[in-house]
Design an enzyme around this catalytic site. Structure first.
Site, short mmCIF file in Angstrom:
data_model
loop_
_atom_site.label_atom_id
_atom_site.label_comp_id
_atom_site.label_asym_id
_atom_site.label_seq_id
_atom_site.Cartn_x
_atom_site.Cartn_y
_atom_site.Cartn_z
N SER A 89 67.96 51.59 23.32
CA SER A 89 68.01 52.61 22.27
C SER A 89 67.79 52.10 20.86
O SER A 89 67.80 52.90 19.91
CB SER A 89 69.35 53.36 22.34
OG SER A 89 69.36 54.25 23.43
N GLU A 185 64.37 56.53 31.48
CA GLU A 185 63.74 55.49 32.30
C GLU A 185 63.52 54.20 31.53
O GLU A 185 63.49 53.11 32.12
CB GLU A 185 62.41 56.00 32.86
CG GLU A 185 62.52 57.07 33.93
CD GLU A 185 62.81 58.45 33.36
OE1 GLU A 185 63.16 59.35 34.15
OE2 GLU A 185 62.69 58.61 32.13
#
EC number: 3.5.2.6
Length: 306
Positions: A89, A185
């Site tokens: 992230s 994913e």
């Protein structure tokens, strides 16, 4: 008489020239010595930190990638700086930078709608606003501040998808980062799979360009760093490893194989900011990541740069 005057002038010029030559030689030599001393100090610091980072890897049974830049002195601290890690992230901060780069600040007020089917795992902000939608600015802030995955996917869509993100970084000089998939994913982090990976060095340089470099004008840099200062997922990471009177703006990331990352810009009092990228992974798919590893790696960086 004329010849005597010429002789005196010639002698003076000669002495002056000799003095200047001596001064230049002395100054040049002194600068070379100073440069060698600084190079030696930097080399010594990197050797010392190399040992400490290696010890952390053994302590936490993990692999570390570290790159830090003191923007005031250009001193760097590096450990496995060119090895690939899943970026997880952390991309959300840089993707928000790309969004700001490609759009006017007025565009941030545009309302974006999405459906319940668009929601993916871990979307604490966007899941509350399916009926009303959110402004583009709110979505970017949700992605950066709360690591909202649906917000991250919307960010991707607004900049041309993962490949649009990669293309934008290429234009900035990043020839390393590979971006291929959407959330969630992209967090698979399978060892040896170069999809959705980068290096500590590439990420740190990108973050530097967006926060203190020329990739964004001043107003947009402030918007991005304010989003990062409010990061709700970084309290135990780099932020925990820097002195309490330093200001921290960061973006964390996590994935399979014990992937735990944090990238940050930190401001020491009365000094230029420091850019830090710390990436980590483990060998087992279900391995638990360690926040403490990132904190302690940050402490090594800060001790070396102080």
């Amino acid at each position: 008489m004329k010849n005597k005057k010429m002789l005196k002038i010639g002698m003076c010029v000669g002495i002056l020239g000799l003095s200047i030559t001596s001064l230049v030689t002395f100054t040049g030599g002194a600068l070379q010595v100073e440069a060698k001393e600084k190079t030696g100090q930097v080399k010594h610091k990197n050797q010392a930190t190399h040992k400490e980072f290696s010890q952390l890897e053994k302590k936490f049974d993990a692999r570390l990638g570290v790159y830090a830049i003191d923007t005031g002195t250009n001193q760097t601290i590096a450990y496995r700086p060119n090895e690939r890690f899943a970026f997880a992230s952390t991309y959300k901060a840089l993707a928000a930078g790309v969004l700001l780069q490609q759009n006017s600040t007025k565009k941030l007020d545009e309302v974006i709608t999405y459906t319940k089917e668009d929601l993916v795992d871990y979307s604490p902000v966007t899941e509350k606003h399916v009926d009303t939608g959110m402004t583009l600015g709110e979505i970017a802030e949700a992605a950066v501040r709360y690591s909202d995955n649906t917000a991250g996917n919307i960010l991707f869509h607004k900049i041309g998808g993962p490949k649009g993100y990669e293309k934008a970084l290429r234009k900035m000089g990043d020839r390393v980062t590979m971006s291929d998939r959407f959330e969630t994913e992209l967090n698979e982090a399978i060892p040896g799979d170069i999809r959705d990976t980068s290096t500590a060095k590439a990420i740190a340089r990108n973050l530097k360009d967006f926060t203190v470099g020329n990739a964004l004008p001043h107003q947009k840099r402030n918007i991005l760093t304010e989003w990062m200062k409010g990061n709700a997922t970084g309290d135990k990471l780099i932020r925990a490893g820097v002195p309490t009177d330093w200001v921290d703006a960061d973006k964390s990331g996590a994935g399979s194989y014990g992937t735990r990352n944090d990238i940050a810009i930190v401001w020491p009092p009365n000094r230029s900011p420091i850019i830090i990228a710390i990436l980590s992974s483990k060998d087992e798919k279900e391995a638990t990541y360690d926040n403490q590893l990132i904190k302690e790696a940050a402490e090594v960086v800060i001790d070396a740069i102080k």
